[in-house]
Design an enzyme around this catalytic site. Sequence first.
Site, PDB file in Angstrom:
ATOM      1  N   ARG A  30      93.337   9.954 -55.798  1.00  0.00           N
ATOM      2  CA  ARG A  30      92.382  10.130 -56.895  1.00  0.00           C
ATOM      3  C   ARG A  30      92.035  11.614 -57.014  1.00  0.00           C
ATOM      4  O   ARG A  30      91.837  12.284 -55.994  1.00  0.00           O
ATOM      5  CB  ARG A  30      91.093   9.336 -56.621  1.00  0.00           C
ATOM      6  CG  ARG A  30      91.293   7.844 -56.691  1.00  0.00           C
ATOM      7  CD  ARG A  30      89.969   7.088 -56.562  1.00  0.00           C
ATOM      8  NE  ARG A  30      90.267   5.666 -56.531  1.00  0.00           N
ATOM      9  CZ  ARG A  30      90.638   5.003 -55.438  1.00  0.00           C
ATOM     10  NH1 ARG A  30      90.739   5.636 -54.276  1.00  0.00           N
ATOM     11  NH2 ARG A  30      90.913   3.719 -55.493  1.00  0.00           N
ATOM     12  N   ILE A  32      89.805  14.746 -57.272  1.00  0.00           N
ATOM     13  CA  ILE A  32      88.471  14.983 -56.721  1.00  0.00           C
ATOM     14  C   ILE A  32      87.454  15.304 -57.826  1.00  0.00           C
ATOM     15  O   ILE A  32      86.250  15.133 -57.620  1.00  0.00           O
ATOM     16  CB  ILE A  32      88.533  16.117 -55.664  1.00  0.00           C
ATOM     17  CG1 ILE A  32      87.378  16.045 -54.697  1.00  0.00           C
ATOM     18  CG2 ILE A  32      88.613  17.483 -56.330  1.00  0.00           C
ATOM     19  CD1 ILE A  32      87.534  16.970 -53.488  1.00  0.00           C
ATOM     20  N   VAL A  96      97.150  24.283 -58.714  1.00  0.00           N
ATOM     21  CA  VAL A  96      97.881  23.956 -57.485  1.00  0.00           C
ATOM     22  C   VAL A  96      99.370  24.012 -57.821  1.00  0.00           C
ATOM     23  O   VAL A  96      99.854  23.234 -58.662  1.00  0.00           O
ATOM     24  CB  VAL A  96      97.496  22.566 -56.951  1.00  0.00           C
ATOM     25  CG1 VAL A  96      98.276  22.257 -55.681  1.00  0.00           C
ATOM     26  CG2 VAL A  96      95.990  22.473 -56.688  1.00  0.00           C
ATOM     27  N   HIS A 100     102.562  18.272 -59.702  1.00  0.00           N
ATOM     28  CA  HIS A 100     101.824  17.002 -59.679  1.00  0.00           C
ATOM     29  C   HIS A 100     101.589  16.557 -61.111  1.00  0.00           C
ATOM     30  O   HIS A 100     101.446  17.387 -62.013  1.00  0.00           O
ATOM     31  CB  HIS A 100     100.484  17.165 -58.957  1.00  0.00           C
ATOM     32  CG  HIS A 100      99.665  18.295 -59.488  1.00  0.00           C
ATOM     33  ND1 HIS A 100      99.922  19.609 -59.147  1.00  0.00           N
ATOM     34  CD2 HIS A 100      98.633  18.338 -60.366  1.00  0.00           C
ATOM     35  CE1 HIS A 100      99.082  20.390 -59.783  1.00  0.00           C
ATOM     36  NE2 HIS A 100      98.289  19.643 -60.539  1.00  0.00           N
TER      37      HIS A 100
HETATM   38  P1  5GP Z   1      96.009  21.459 -61.795  1.00  0.00           P
HETATM   39  O1  5GP Z   1      94.778  22.204 -62.233  1.00  0.00           O
HETATM   40  O2  5GP Z   1      96.831  22.296 -60.847  1.00  0.00           O
HETATM   41  O3  5GP Z   1      96.814  20.848 -62.894  1.00  0.00           O
HETATM   42  O4  5GP Z   1      95.472  20.194 -60.980  1.00  0.00           O
HETATM   43  C1  5GP Z   1      95.003  20.262 -59.671  1.00  0.00           C
HETATM   44  C2  5GP Z   1      94.060  19.095 -59.500  1.00  0.00           C
HETATM   45  O5  5GP Z   1      93.860  18.878 -58.128  1.00  0.00           O
HETATM   46  C3  5GP Z   1      92.688  19.320 -60.121  1.00  0.00           C
HETATM   47  O6  5GP Z   1      92.454  18.347 -61.137  1.00  0.00           O
HETATM   48  C4  5GP Z   1      91.732  19.207 -58.955  1.00  0.00           C
HETATM   49  O7  5GP Z   1      90.525  18.539 -59.290  1.00  0.00           O
HETATM   50  C5  5GP Z   1      92.546  18.445 -57.926  1.00  0.00           C
HETATM   51  N1  5GP Z   1      92.194  18.765 -56.563  1.00  0.00           N
HETATM   52  C6  5GP Z   1      92.059  20.009 -56.028  1.00  0.00           C
HETATM   53  N2  5GP Z   1      91.736  19.917 -54.724  1.00  0.00           N
HETATM   54  C7  5GP Z   1      91.681  18.598 -54.427  1.00  0.00           C
HETATM   55  C8  5GP Z   1      91.390  17.876 -53.217  1.00  0.00           C
HETATM   56  O8  5GP Z   1      91.108  18.438 -52.155  1.00  0.00           O
HETATM   57  N3  5GP Z   1      91.416  16.514 -53.298  1.00  0.00           N
HETATM   58  C9  5GP Z   1      91.740  15.859 -54.456  1.00  0.00           C
HETATM   59  N4  5GP Z   1      91.729  14.515 -54.407  1.00  0.00           N
HETATM   60  N5  5GP Z   1      92.002  16.507 -55.616  1.00  0.00           N
HETATM   61  C10 5GP Z   1      91.974  17.859 -55.595  1.00  0.00           C
END
Ligand code: 5GP
Length: 115
Positions: A30, A32, A96, A100
């Site tokens: 899920r 966060i 990140v 994903h």
């Molecule tokens: P991006 O911004 O790279 O597309 O998505 C990264 C996602 O990872 C974000 O929506 C963020 O909330 C989620 N995220 C970052 N750190 C963590 C974590 O420690 N645990 C979880 N479950 N989600 C995380």
Amino acid sequence: MSEPSIFTRILRGEIPSEIIAETENVFAIRDIAPQAPVHLLVIPKTEQYRNVVELAAGAPAILAEMVALANTLAAEHTGGDFRLVFNTGAEAGQTVFHVHAHVLGGGLPEGTLGD
Ligand code: 5GP
């Protein structure tokens, strides 16, 4: 070697987060900070690919496995319909750099693409 990504650390159990589903090469957690009533992340177990473009070129079968797991999870969590988002590059909101997919559903916020 660079530091392992946050998702690799979750997969290893170094950072707490329930792994809600897993297949041979992919796992799901899920988000966060959910942006929709259902907001899951589907992630390859390898962090070799930084974004979906690299993944599609280098390991298309893993990309297909991600889509299949997203579909399975959507059937369980959203009633079937879902949005699949790959933020690609910092300017597009990627934070990140371990590829994903965001699986969004269950009543999406207004004002987003497709409304
Ligand atoms: P991006 O911004 O790279 O597309 O998505 C990264 C996602 O990872 C974000 O929506 C963020 O909330 C989620 N995220 C970052 N750190 C963590 C974590 O420690 N645990 C979880 N479950 N989600 C995380």
